[in-house]
Design a protein around this motif. Structure first.
Motif, PDB file in Angstrom:
ATOM      1  N   ALA A 266      -1.793   0.594  11.774  1.00 26.95           N
ATOM      2  CA  ALA A 266      -2.577   1.245  11.148  1.00 26.95           C
ATOM      3  C   ALA A 266      -2.306   1.479   9.505  1.00 26.95           C
ATOM      4  N   THR A 267      -3.143   1.614   8.571  1.00 27.12           N
ATOM      5  CA  THR A 267      -3.064   1.747   7.585  1.00 27.12           C
ATOM      6  C   THR A 267      -3.234   3.366   6.940  1.00 27.12           C
ATOM      7  N   GLU A 268      -3.222   4.171   7.829  1.00 26.00           N
ATOM      8  CA  GLU A 268      -3.179   5.645   7.419  1.00 26.00           C
ATOM      9  C   GLU A 268      -2.779   6.432   8.711  1.00 26.00           C
ATOM     10  N   PHE A 269      -2.369   8.021   8.204  1.00 24.88           N
ATOM     11  CA  PHE A 269      -1.906   8.781   9.137  1.00 24.88           C
ATOM     12  C   PHE A 269      -2.996   9.127  10.261  1.00 24.88           C
ATOM     13  N   ASP A 270      -2.525   9.113  11.540  1.00 21.62           N
ATOM     14  CA  ASP A 270      -3.337   9.611  12.645  1.00 21.62           C
ATOM     15  C   ASP A 270      -3.691  11.067  12.212  1.00 21.62           C
ATOM     16  N   LYS A 271      -4.968  11.331  12.202  1.00 18.89           N
ATOM     17  CA  LYS A 271      -5.468  12.957  11.730  1.00 18.89           C
ATOM     18  C   LYS A 271      -5.405  13.525  13.198  1.00 18.89           C
TER      19      LYS A 271
ATOM     20  N   ARG B 230       0.864  -1.196   0.083  1.00 15.15           N
ATOM     21  CA  ARG B 230      -0.022  -0.146  -0.081  1.00 15.15           C
ATOM     22  C   ARG B 230       0.936   1.346  -0.104  1.00 15.15           C
ATOM     23  N   VAL B 231       0.090   2.380  -0.172  1.00 18.66           N
ATOM     24  CA  VAL B 231       0.919   3.636   0.015  1.00 18.66           C
ATOM     25  C   VAL B 231      -0.051   4.511   1.016  1.00 18.66           C
ATOM     26  N   ILE B 232       0.765   4.899   1.927  1.00 18.36           N
ATOM     27  CA  ILE B 232       0.003   5.875   3.004  1.00 18.36           C
ATOM     28  C   ILE B 232       0.444   7.305   2.623  1.00 18.36           C
ATOM     29  N   ARG B 233      -0.687   7.886   2.679  1.00 22.66           N
ATOM     30  CA  ARG B 233      -0.785   9.326   2.231  1.00 22.66           C
ATOM     31  C   ARG B 233      -1.313  10.363   3.145  1.00 22.66           C
ATOM     32  N   ASP B 234      -0.652  11.577   2.950  1.00 27.93           N
ATOM     33  CA  ASP B 234      -1.070  12.790   4.056  1.00 27.93           C
ATOM     34  C   ASP B 234      -0.872  14.068   2.985  1.00 27.93           C
ATOM     35  N   ASN B 235      -1.496  15.176   3.432  1.00 28.84           N
ATOM     36  CA  ASN B 235      -1.495  16.340   2.696  1.00 28.84           C
ATOM     37  C   ASN B 235      -1.334  17.415   3.770  1.00 28.84           C
ATOM     38  N   ARG B 236      -0.863  17.295   5.019  1.00 27.47           N
ATOM     39  CA  ARG B 236      -0.814  18.111   6.161  1.00 27.47           C
ATOM     40  C   ARG B 236       0.467  18.732   6.194  1.00 27.47           C
ATOM     41  N   THR B 237       1.338  18.240   5.618  1.00 28.37           N
ATOM     42  CA  THR B 237       2.870  18.539   5.649  1.00 28.37           C
ATOM     43  C   THR B 237       3.459  18.164   4.228  1.00 28.37           C
ATOM     44  N   SER B 238       4.692  18.367   4.038  1.00 23.92           N
ATOM     45  CA  SER B 238       5.334  18.186   2.778  1.00 23.92           C
ATOM     46  C   SER B 238       5.926  16.616   2.912  1.00 23.92           C
ATOM     47  N   TYR B 239       6.712  16.307   1.923  1.00 22.97           N
ATOM     48  CA  TYR B 239       7.500  14.875   1.895  1.00 22.97           C
ATOM     49  C   TYR B 239       8.371  14.842   2.922  1.00 22.97           C
ATOM     50  N   PHE B 240       8.627  13.561   3.370  1.00 26.98           N
ATOM     51  CA  PHE B 240       9.397  13.146   4.458  1.00 26.98           C
ATOM     52  C   PHE B 240      10.916  13.051   3.972  1.00 26.98           C
ATOM     53  N   GLY B 241      11.810  13.716   4.565  1.00 26.86           N
ATOM     54  CA  GLY B 241      13.430  13.539   4.436  1.00 26.86           C
ATOM     55  C   GLY B 241      13.534  14.260   2.938  1.00 26.86           C
TER      56      GLY B 241
ATOM     57  N   SER C 179       6.472  24.634  -0.901  1.00 22.97           N
ATOM     58  CA  SER C 179       5.390  24.265   0.156  1.00 22.97           C
ATOM     59  C   SER C 179       4.789  25.364   0.767  1.00 22.97           C
ATOM     60  N   THR C 180       3.428  25.023   1.030  1.00 28.36           N
ATOM     61  CA  THR C 180       2.891  26.062   1.733  1.00 28.36           C
ATOM     62  C   THR C 180       2.684  25.345   3.276  1.00 28.36           C
ATOM     63  N   LYS C 181       3.306  24.468   3.486  1.00 23.30           N
ATOM     64  CA  LYS C 181       2.999  23.587   4.705  1.00 23.30           C
ATOM     65  C   LYS C 181       4.429  23.793   5.625  1.00 23.30           C
ATOM     66  N   PRO C 182       3.940  23.726   7.006  1.00 25.65           N
ATOM     67  CA  PRO C 182       5.246  23.773   7.906  1.00 25.65           C
ATOM     68  C   PRO C 182       5.974  22.354   8.165  1.00 25.65           C
ATOM     69  N   SER C 183       7.265  22.653   8.616  1.00 30.25           N
ATOM     70  CA  SER C 183       7.874  21.506   9.227  1.00 30.25           C
ATOM     71  C   SER C 183       7.231  20.799  10.177  1.00 30.25           C
ATOM     72  N   ALA C 184       7.331  19.489  10.151  1.00 32.02           N
ATOM     73  CA  ALA C 184       6.250  18.966  11.191  1.00 32.02           C
ATOM     74  C   ALA C 184       6.672  17.525  11.183  1.00 32.02           C
ATOM     75  N   ILE C 185       6.014  16.840  12.395  1.00 30.58           N
ATOM     76  CA  ILE C 185       6.104  15.424  12.512  1.00 30.58           C
ATOM     77  C   ILE C 185       4.516  14.839  12.638  1.00 30.58           C
ATOM     78  N   VAL C 186       4.293  13.976  11.834  1.00 35.46           N
ATOM     79  CA  VAL C 186       3.308  13.178  11.934  1.00 35.46           C
ATOM     80  C   VAL C 186       3.358  11.793  12.319  1.00 35.46           C
ATOM     81  N   ARG C 187       2.155  11.043  12.627  1.00 35.96           N
ATOM     82  CA  ARG C 187       2.313   9.662  13.169  1.00 35.96           C
ATOM     83  C   ARG C 187       1.438   8.556  12.485  1.00 35.96           C
ATOM     84  N   ILE C 188       1.918   7.365  12.272  1.00 37.69           N
ATOM     85  CA  ILE C 188       0.940   6.296  12.030  1.00 37.69           C
ATOM     86  C   ILE C 188       1.091   5.480  13.174  1.00 37.69           C
TER      87      ILE C 188
END
Length: 410
Positions: free
Chosen positions: A285-290, A229-240, A272-281
């Protein structure tokens, strides 16, 4: 976005982590860092004086990271070309990045006298992504243009040899007209999580992209390396980023934390219009923790994240860009607790470092991280940063730069 050579120079200019050597003491004094067992040495990869590791460096061994000095002059085992280092199964693996040409993997161990010796050598493709999975090292060759297939190689770390390989179509994986460009490979449970960024892959603008406001993590089975699968999000930019290697981490409870710089500048890049951030799975889980979003840029007063390294128990050492709003130049350090969502600047480093180790060494007690830092005309030195955010200057490394730190037992 910068081209490949610029990314390589930045990654090497900021360094890879170096391992140094130390003989175990049963009861470390308050000024020491502990947790090692048996007879142990640190292995240090450092470039010659006057260089930043662009063409060669030396593997050194030392008995201490907290005091004294060591030099590349007349010491160490020379490593030619762009080299990256993986410490796994009591070996240090030296990986040659061939810039499109074949690569090579050389393994070293300590003999019974505590001396570093070459034990294995094998020919590989030139790769820029690597990670450890169980008793193996996973290498990924990711073409930035032309060939639409990335190739994954499983390498036995006990008896170094290529066990198997698998390809994946990165144009199909991206699914948006660009190419998926992996930024790391990380074991999560019995799977591999491989975050990626999207790039156009066009001659003259290979690393340009229209997608800096999204993030992706490809999940593969292991050892079959089938895409699940691919787990996607749009609250921040890509990782790394290119050569990041440290933008995602599974913590003790099985949750996964992913780190995004959020690109804001660079020729050909849609900012990017998004901030530097940390997100969680969350675990399994099969998606990001909103419900979870750690806005590092806001907590730091506008500073962008560069990279991170895990202490343990939810605490990370963050490398941040020193100037608010910038994603280049000198850096500074902070401690982030992803459980409590707190952010604290590190004290004890006198000036904004101009050359730092990208992959620091985490002591087994998870209370200290050691890394090579150059501050202006001073250094490089090994700095030991404790989990409470206090840095202490340790061993001097008489060299151009420190490019990698880990430990080996004998």
């Amino acid at each position: 976005m910068k081209n490949k050579n610029q990314w390589v120079c930045m990654a090497l200019g900021l360094g890879l982590f170096v391992a140094s050597s130390c003989e175990k003491k049963k009861d470390p004094s308050p000024g020491e860092v502990g947790g090692l067992t048996g007879q142990t040495k640190f292995v240090i990869a450092a470039s010659p004086e006057g260089t930043l590791g662009e063409s060669s460096n030396y593997l050194l061994t030392s008995g201490d990271l907290t005091s004294g000095s060591i030099s590349t002059k007349g010491n160490g085992i020379e490593q030619d070309g762009y080299r990256y280092y993986v410490f796994h199964k009591n070996k240090v693996f030296s990986l040659l990045y061939g810039q499109g040409n074949p690569g090579a993997v050389t393994a070293y161990m300590l003999n019974t006298a505590g001396e570093l010796q070459k034990t294995h050598e094998l020919q590989t493709e030139s790769v820029h992504v690597f990670g450890t999975v169980n008793d193996e090292i996973l290498l990924i060759k990711v073409p930035r243009q032309g060939d639409a297939n990335a190739t994954m190689f499983r390498v036995d770390a006990n008896n170094p040899q290529i066990l198997a390989s698998k390809t994946i179509n990165i144009v199909d994986l991206a699914g948006n007209g660009e190419r998926a460009h992996f930024t790391g490979a990380f074991q999560v449970g019995n799977k591999v999580y491989a975050p990626y960024m999207c790039i156009k892959g066009i001659t003259g603008s290979a690393f340009h992209t229209n997608y800096t406001d999204s993030s992706w993590v490809a999940v593969f089975s292991y050892p079959d390396l089938n895409l699940e699968r691919v787990i996607r999000d749009n609250r921040t930019s890509y990782f790394g980023y290119y050569f990041a290697q440290n933008c995602l981490k599974e913590v003790e409870n099985g949750d996964v934390y992913a780190f995004s710089r959020a690109v804001v500048e660079g020729a050909g890049v849609v900012p990017s219009t998004k901030p530097s951030a940390i997100v969680r799975i969350k675990k399994d889980a099969t998606e990001f923790d909103k419900s979870y979003f750690f806005n590092v840029q806001e907590k730091s007063g506008g500073h962008h994240l560069y990279s991170e390294k895990y202490f343990g128990d939810g605490k990370f050492l963050l490398t941040m860009f020193a100037e608010a709003g910038k994603t280049s130049g000198s850096v500074k350090y902070a401690i982030a607790d992803v459980f409590a969502e707190t952010f604290t600047w590190v004290t004890g480093i006198p000036n904004a470092p101009t050359h730092v180790a990208m992959h620091p060494y985490v002591w087994p007690d998870k209370k200290t991280i050691s890394l090579g830092i150059t501050t202006g005309a001073d250094g490089p030195y090994i700095y030991n940063i404790n989990v409470n955010g206090t840095a202490t200057r340790g061993m001097q490394v008489e060299s151009g730069s420190v490019t990698a730190v880990g430990s080996l037992e004998y």
